[in-house]
Structures are given as structure tokens and as C-alpha cells.
Write an enzyme that holds these catalytic residues in place. Sequence first.
Site, mmCIF file in Angstrom:
data_model
loop_
_atom_site.group_PDB
_atom_site.id
_atom_site.type_symbol
_atom_site.label_atom_id
_atom_site.label_comp_id
_atom_site.label_asym_id
_atom_site.label_seq_id
_atom_site.Cartn_x
_atom_site.Cartn_y
_atom_site.Cartn_z
ATOM 1 N N TRP A 1 0.750 -1.029 0.535
ATOM 2 C CA TRP A 1 -0.391 -0.230 0.109
ATOM 3 C C TRP A 1 1.107 0.846 0.166
ATOM 4 C CZ3 TRP A 1 -2.279 2.685 5.065
ATOM 5 C CH2 TRP A 1 -1.776 2.291 5.956
ATOM 6 N N ASP A 2 2.141 1.130 -0.233
ATOM 7 C CA ASP A 2 2.479 2.432 -0.489
ATOM 8 C C ASP A 2 2.521 3.538 -1.291
ATOM 9 O OD1 ASP A 2 4.071 -0.352 0.732
ATOM 10 O OD2 ASP A 2 6.087 1.133 1.677
ATOM 11 N N GLU B 1 1.405 -4.261 12.409
ATOM 12 C CA GLU B 1 2.060 -5.620 12.146
ATOM 13 C C GLU B 1 2.321 -6.482 13.765
ATOM 14 O OE1 GLU B 1 4.891 -5.421 8.768
ATOM 15 O OE2 GLU B 1 3.299 -4.036 7.996
ATOM 16 N N LYS C 1 4.944 -1.215 16.692
ATOM 17 C CA LYS C 1 6.103 -1.630 15.335
ATOM 18 C C LYS C 1 6.067 -0.097 14.121
ATOM 19 C CE LYS C 1 7.506 -3.580 11.047
ATOM 20 N NZ LYS C 1 7.266 -4.258 9.948
ATOM 21 N N GLN C 2 5.203 0.895 14.350
ATOM 22 C CA GLN C 2 4.481 1.927 13.886
ATOM 23 C C GLN C 2 3.931 2.471 14.422
ATOM 24 O OE1 GLN C 2 4.599 0.626 9.418
ATOM 25 N NE2 GLN C 2 3.983 -1.239 9.986
#
Length: 755
Positions: A376-377, A515, A636-637
Site C-alpha cells: 500500500w506504499d 503488524e 512497530k509503526q
Amino acid sequence: MAPVHPGAAGHISGMTSDGSWQWTFRPASEGPERREQFATLCTLGNGVFATRGTAAFDPPASAGYPGTYAAGIYNATDCVIEGERVTVESAVRLPNWLPLQCFYAAPAGGEETALVPSLTNKTLDERYVLDLYHGILHHHLYLEDPAGRRTRLHEQRAVHADHPHLAVQKLTVRPENWSGPIRVEAGIDACQHNAQVDRYDGFNTQHLTGFTLSDPTDDGVVWLTCHTTRSLVGIALACAVSIPRSSPATPPDGVPGGRDVHTARGCHVAPDRPATVHKVTALRTGHATPPDTLRERVLADLADVPRVEELLTTHTRSWRAHWQSTPRPADQHRADILRLYCFHLHQVINSHTARIDAGLPARGLHGEEYHGRVFWDETSAIAWLSHTCPTAARACLDYRHRRLSAARREARSHHSEGARYPWQSGHDGSEVTVPWVKNPLSGRWQRDHTALQQHVGAALAHSVARYARQSGDITYLHTRGAEMIFEIARFYATYSDHDPHTGRFHLRHVVGPDEFHDIYPRHTTPGIDDNAYTNVMAASTLHLAVALWDALPGHRRDALAQDVAVGNDEVLFWDHLSRRLFVPFHDGVISQFAGYESLSRIALDRLADRYDTDLGRLDRLMEKDGDHPRNYQVAKQADTLMLGSTLSPAELTATLARLGYDHSPATWRRTVDYYLERTVHGSTLSAAVHASVLRRIHHPAAPHFYAKALTVDLTPGHRTELGIHLGAMTAALELAASTEDSDGVPGVDGSEAGE
């Protein structure tokens, strides 16, 4: 060259920018990792294929990892992991067209020696110069052999911007204090397999077979054909080599570097009579196209090719025209970095890509990390391209639209209707996420549940709307765009689970952008429930679909009613669902998912002391010790905070209000601060997302994350040697161009010319 602007502190050691259009790398004293990182950043491409910036004389296994990749070319192989048969689809490393090497003539009774850096040849100077404005990579080499002979070599390389199947090399060999005969050898290295990523060593990485090679010829032309093992993509390369005042030469037995097809020329050089070598390579691929047909085409490409000097002229003219039409970076203090990112984006997707069937790989055409797949970048790329190159933005969307049937199959596999776009996509749009992932720290294979991410479709729907808004292409929105948006809305409507006691709807067994949290502690069923980002984005997508249906002209509504079988009753349910999806809260903040507050709290500063390393891949660090971040309140993000980047403040507030939740600026500020201290930023996109979110609320940490976002691929530790991070690059471009008002016009101010 002057060092990179201080805003890029921590840039690649040995790599500098002159502040405008050129980046220089001196490999002396640099290790293999730095050289491979540079090879990624000096990749040349034209949207059809790209080649990493390694030396033309590098043998296949040398530092720098030669690699050529073609847009949209994938192959699948099978392997067995933990007793389970697994299919792995990957972008294919193609034969290497770079080999170009010079040799001193052999003395009587002796052996010839190569003009390359070696234990016997002393490197007096070596540097690479990436010229962004003209799209050319220069390699300068100054050598001295044991006999004291000094020689300067200068290679110029281009992957042609106008001729999408051609690449050009021009090598000048200039003796400084000697004269005599040399032999020049050029060819194509067929011995390529995907071997860049160490943790993929359990996969079958041999993707090419069926090689047919030309015999050495006196006309300086050689060719090679092959095809992929399963997808049956035909591949053909041919190269032509010429040197003025030269004659054919016979290569010795046993071709150095393992080249499989080669040609050689001999000539005499002197200080006042340098040799100029011209090599033109043609490369073509074709799905289900016989290699013999492709061979005829590449040989015809070479037969019709203009002189090398003319090719270089038209190539540089095309790049100059591109820069003249490209908006000037709004942040002039970091213009050199932003130009580098624009350069790489344009090499991956442009008008050539729009004519083929290819998506936007997360790591570009620059390496083998993530198997060259589409994630999805593209969301951040489409945001940038929609107002800088709408044709390229539309190409990204068309890649998804052509895979609408595959997305429908994916929805059915999740017992739903509509279109479910996969977490990882490759050739045909099926979900290709490998269900196992190897921890390189422990050597153990772990189950990978990230394919349960159901938010990709929502991001795509909003990308369609943003493209139409910024480009003015309402026709696309009302046709292909509407088809995708309606089918995505239908997926969320049929995937949702209704709770009759509360009247709320839930999205269960999902994974969010974080994630780490792919299963609840002590549970056996993968996924978590009601990820806030997924639910809010789904609600926003449903509202978008309703608004689009209401805005459609009557004839388009009638056509779509036929094409995707949508009607008023279904749209009314979408509207109801957009108001009744559940969003979890706790302690005055938005919960990342239902039950997040029950996880154990963990102090990141203590973890940093414990592991004495960056915590970005905390999952690997903890798994090695028998633990996992999924057990703790750590991300994680950006996950929940992605809402503040994907949606404008007004859109976020309106969506939550429509869902019946009171969302004040104070609530959002508490939510931001809450997750800031729980995030380890293990994704390259995390810095840009946080910079965007924090800038909108005037948070004092915004400049810190902005600086980090701009230098992700220039700093160590992000595995840039395995490919660029296109999502992070384009997010940085959009971030630099945007005003503080996210609904405002991007801050670009015309174009600029280079020298």
C-alpha cells in the site's frame, strides 16, 4: 564536492551532494554494505526496466550486487517450510547486461591482465557521479599496474529515457604514461538468480531457464534468450559493441566473471590516442511470448539504433524536459535530497509504465527485498503523483483496476462479497504474502499473519478520490474509480459482523498497520478485533461510496448498476454501516484495537538498554528470547496515528462524529502523545507519518520526524542496499510540499533548470 546539507546529517559515508544535481560516491575505505547501499541509490531505470549502479567490471558475486529488474515481471517457485509446501512469487533478477572490461595485451609467454582494481593494480582514485539532471551515472577509475603504467577509465551509463528497451554504455580508456594494444571484452552474464536477501535462503530463488546463447561473432553483436520457470515470461537481451579503429579479438579460454555470451575487440591506445568503447544493449520481455520472437525484436532494436552520441543526446534531452516540468522542491534547504527522491520515483513509474501492466513495488526496481511486490506504499506515491504526474498516478490505479477480478476472488476467500485488495500483490493481484517469515537473529521460522490486513482497499478508495480531486479527472472517478470504490465498500459491508445487543458492527480477525499485533496473547486464532485505523477508514470509505453514488450522473449510475450490480438498497445499508462501525476507546484515547488496554505496559528505554540496539525490529529481538511485542503495548509503526495522516483533521472529526463518537482536539492530542511513547518506528514510513500528524497539531516533535523522514534512504540501518523505500520517499516529497493546512494546495512554486 561539498557535503550534504546539515539537514541530511548521517548520510551515506563517502557519498556527497554538490547541493544541486550531482551525487558523488568514493568507494575507498567503504565496506560492502555501503557499496551496496550506493548501488541502490545509483540505480538507473526508465519505468520498463532498471539496473543497479554497480561497476561494469564487477563479477556477479562481488560487493554491490548487480541486478536488473523489469516492471511487472514475476515468477513463482515452490519450497517446503516447516513441513508445509509454500509458493513464493518474486520479481525476477534478469541477466546482467553491464559486463564491459579492458585487458592489457599479454606479453610473450605471459597472461593478459585486466584494468580493474585488484591486489596487483593500485587504485589511485575511484569515484561514481550520479548526474540527476541528465540521468547518467559516471564511473571514474584511475589505476596503476605493477609496471607503473597509469590509466584513466571513464564509463558513462544510461538506461534510455525515450527508448524503453535500450541501455547505453560509453567507456573511455586513456593511458597516461604508456601506449600499446588492449583488448576490450563485453557481454551478458546469464548466471543470475535472486540471492540478495539472506533470510530468503530457504526459498527456491532460481527463476530463469531455457537459455539459448549466441556464438562469439566478429560483428560485435551477441544475444541471449531465456524464460521464467513458471510464469513463462520470455526474455531476450542483445548487445552491440564498437570501437573506432579496432579489429575483432579472440577472447581467451574461460571467460572472466562467468559471462555466458561475449564479444571482444582489440585496439591500440596511447596518451594522445584514447579508445572510446560504445556498447548498446536491447532488453525485452513478454508474457507468453516465444523467446525467438523477442530475440528478433532486440536484434531489430540494435539494427535501428542511432549512434551512441545521438542516443545520449536524446536521453539527456528527455531528462532535462522532465525536470523543467517537475515542480521545484518547496524545501530549498533540502532540495538535493528531494531531487534524488523525485529521480528514483520517475525511474520506477512514468509514461512508459502507463503503457504496460505494472504496479509500484514498495522497494522500486532497485533490489529484491519484499520480493519486488506491491504494497500500500502506492498511497503516498499517488498523493504526490496526482498533482505532479497524473498519468503515472492513473497508471498506479489502473494496475489495481485490472486486478479487480482477483480482488473479488480474494473477498470470496474471506467469505465476503465485493473486492478485497491484498496486503502483498504481484503478477495477477492475488494475495502473495508468504505465510512464514524467518527471523535472521534466531534462525527460526515464524508464522506470518500480516495477510489479514484489511485496510488496503480503504487506502485505495481514498487514493482514487484524491487523484480525481487533484487531477480533475472526474471521468475516471465516475468509471473505473467508482467500480473499485463500490466493490471495496461492498467488501466491508459483507465482512462486518453485527452485534444485536449494541447495534454496532465489528471487523474481526484483522491486523492493523502496526503488524506486531497479529494475534491476541494466549489465543490460537490469528488476528485481532476492531483495529481502530481499519474501522475508521472502512467507515470513511463507506461514506465516500455513498457520496459518490449520490453525485453520479443518472446515466453513469445506471451503467454501474449493471456493471457492479449496485442499487439504492445496498447504498442505504452502506450509509447505515458508516454510522455504526465500532471504534474502541480507553482512558480518553482511541484504542489501537479492542482489548489493547489489557496488554502489559513495557518501558522502551529499558528495552533499549537491554538490547543495546535500535528497537525497530523489536519482534526479532524479543522472539530470539522467546517473547513477542504482541504481548505488550508497543507498536512497530504508526497505526492509530495513521488516521491523522490519511485523513485531514476535518475528515477524521467528521467520520468519528458520524459514528457517534465525540472527537475533540484534546482527545486527539492525548491519543498522539499516548502512542508516541509506545512506538519503535520499525517502518521507514513511520517518520513521515508522524511528521505529518505532528505538524497538523503543531507538536514540538514534528521537526525531528520531518528530518528523519527526509533521510531514510540516506542513513544506515534501513537496508537500503536491498532496494529504495518508495513509500517513504514519496511521503517525504508530499510532506515537504504540503502546507500546514492539509486541505490546502501543495506548496510548489514553478520549475527550475539545471546546468
